[in-house]
Design a protein around this motif. Structure first.
Motif, PDB file in Angstrom:
ATOM      1  N   ASP A 120       1.237   8.640  -6.671  1.00  0.00           N
ATOM      2  CA  ASP A 120       1.566  10.181  -6.354  1.00  0.00           C
ATOM      3  C   ASP A 120       2.582  10.479  -7.523  1.00  0.00           C
ATOM      4  O   ASP A 120       2.571  11.635  -8.199  1.00  0.00           O
ATOM      5  CB  ASP A 120       2.064  10.557  -5.151  1.00  0.00           C
TER       6      ASP A 120
ATOM      7  N   LYS B 187      -7.635   9.525  -5.520  1.00  0.00           N
ATOM      8  CA  LYS B 187      -6.683  10.642  -5.164  1.00  0.00           C
ATOM      9  C   LYS B 187      -6.909  11.867  -6.371  1.00  0.00           C
ATOM     10  O   LYS B 187      -6.457  13.045  -5.921  1.00  0.00           O
ATOM     11  CB  LYS B 187      -5.157   9.929  -5.386  1.00  0.00           C
TER      12      LYS B 187
ATOM     13  N   TYR C 126      -4.939  -0.438  -7.826  1.00  0.00           N
ATOM     14  CA  TYR C 126      -4.266   0.725  -8.301  1.00  0.00           C
ATOM     15  C   TYR C 126      -5.192   1.548  -8.888  1.00  0.00           C
ATOM     16  O   TYR C 126      -5.200   3.089  -8.647  1.00  0.00           O
ATOM     17  CB  TYR C 126      -3.278   0.290  -9.523  1.00  0.00           C
TER      18      TYR C 126
ATOM     19  N   ASN D  13       0.734   3.954  -3.207  1.00  0.00           N
ATOM     20  CA  ASN D  13       0.708   5.384  -2.769  1.00  0.00           C
ATOM     21  C   ASN D  13       1.626   6.264  -3.528  1.00  0.00           C
ATOM     22  O   ASN D  13       1.661   7.278  -4.072  1.00  0.00           O
ATOM     23  CB  ASN D  13       0.512   5.397  -1.446  1.00  0.00           C
TER      24      ASN D  13
ATOM     25  N   ASP E 221       0.801  -1.435   0.038  1.00  0.00           N
ATOM     26  CA  ASP E 221      -0.026   0.040   0.161  1.00  0.00           C
ATOM     27  C   ASP E 221       0.731   1.379  -0.031  1.00  0.00           C
ATOM     28  O   ASP E 221       0.641   2.287  -0.766  1.00  0.00           O
ATOM     29  CB  ASP E 221      -0.751   0.105   1.303  1.00  0.00           C
ATOM     30  N   GLU E 222       1.838   1.287   0.927  1.00  0.00           N
ATOM     31  CA  GLU E 222       2.766   2.385   0.855  1.00  0.00           C
ATOM     32  C   GLU E 222       3.656   2.743  -0.444  1.00  0.00           C
ATOM     33  O   GLU E 222       3.363   3.831  -1.087  1.00  0.00           O
ATOM     34  CB  GLU E 222       3.903   2.093   1.833  1.00  0.00           C
TER      35      GLU E 222
ATOM     36  N   LEU F 234      -7.420   3.714  -6.460  1.00  0.00           N
ATOM     37  CA  LEU F 234      -6.639   4.474  -5.664  1.00  0.00           C
ATOM     38  C   LEU F 234      -6.360   5.914  -6.541  1.00  0.00           C
ATOM     39  O   LEU F 234      -6.066   6.836  -6.011  1.00  0.00           O
ATOM     40  CB  LEU F 234      -5.085   3.884  -5.115  1.00  0.00           C
ATOM     41  N   TYR F 235      -5.955   5.679  -7.647  1.00  0.00           N
ATOM     42  CA  TYR F 235      -5.710   6.317  -8.606  1.00  0.00           C
ATOM     43  C   TYR F 235      -6.836   7.512  -8.602  1.00  0.00           C
ATOM     44  O   TYR F 235      -6.897   8.649  -8.937  1.00  0.00           O
ATOM     45  CB  TYR F 235      -5.106   5.945 -10.118  1.00  0.00           C
TER      46      TYR F 235
END
Length: 249
Positions: free
Chosen positions: A97, A208, A201, A93, A89-90, A204-205
């Motif tokens: 980013d 964000k 992925y 991210n 997860d780290e 998350l994208y």
């Protein structure tokens, strides 16, 4: 004088380390236009503030072209994710980013992504009706001018000893719609057999960037078709399955 050390071997090219330089050597007969375009892409992206290897020379010796650039000492993000699954997860991210940072840039002299995709679809081994449908759908999608890497994958992120991420391999760089680049990354994870990571992925994208997931999904069949011309034999069936998804939901 340092000795060239073979670092990696890819289809049609080899990567050597020679002291502080990385030398990408192409096989004899490799397209000169593609080599020069790759070098030009990278030189143009150098004008941003992104951390990328700087090109030092493009040359030919014994019939083989090569591109010399900074050698980046470090470990790929892909290797770190494989060796430390508890940090997935780290790392994901960090990856998202970094991709968002790339996509926020403008490099006006790069080729247009839509033009490249239209050409690839025209050359794809698909029936005329499917090609026409894909051309129309691509033409209807918004035209943006974001910097698109073209193969944004953890393999192309090198983490230096001080933690600085460097982005390599700008041979497919264009300017276009961010969601097309995201769709390509999503498909790349699937092609690696990492379906769960692909979905994580994409979620998350989209979270964000405040992008509708359905919007990225509209690009997936188009991106799959544009990759078909250079797909490996084992990828062909997978990509055709995605091309067949007319309105993926």
């Amino acid at each position: 004088m340092s000795e060239k050390i073979l670092v990696a071997e890819m289809l049609g090219k080899k990567l050597y380390r020679d002291g502080d330089l990385a030398i990408k050597e192409f096989e004899e007969g490799y397209s000169k236009a593609d080599i020069l375009n790759e070098a030009l892409n990278q030189a143009r992206v150098e004008e941003t503030d992104l951390n990328i290897p700087k090109i030092h020379a493009v040359q030919v010796a014994d019939g083989k072209w090569s591109i010399s650039m900074d050698y980046i000492e470090g470990v790929t993000l892909n290797k770190l994710m494989h060796e430390h699954p508890e940090k997935e997860d780290e790392y994901l991210n960090m990856f998202v980013d970094l991709q968002r940072t790339v996509l926020s840039k403008r490099v006006p002299m790069l080729n247009k992504l839509k033009d490249k995709m239209q050409g690839s679809i025209s050359m794809a081994n698909l029936d005329a009706t499917t090609r026409y449908d894909l051309h129309m759908r691509l033409d209807a999608l918004p035209k943006h001018l974001n910097l698109c890497h073209g193969d944004f994958h953890p393999c192309n992120i090198i983490i230096a000893a001080d933690g600085t991420p460097y982005i390599i391999d700008w041979s497919h760089a264009t300017q276009g719609n961010s969601s097309a680049d995201v769709a390509r990354t999503y498909l790349s994870f699937y092609l690696d057999g990492k379906e769960v990571l692909a979905e994580k992925y994409l979620d998350l994208y989209c979270k964000k960037s405040d992008t509708a997931k359905q919007y990225v999904q509209k690009w997936i069949p188009i991106v799959a078709a544009s990759r078909l011309t250079k797909a490996k034999k084992e990828e062909d069936q997978f990509l055709r399955r995605w091309i067949g998804v007319v309105d993926y939901q």
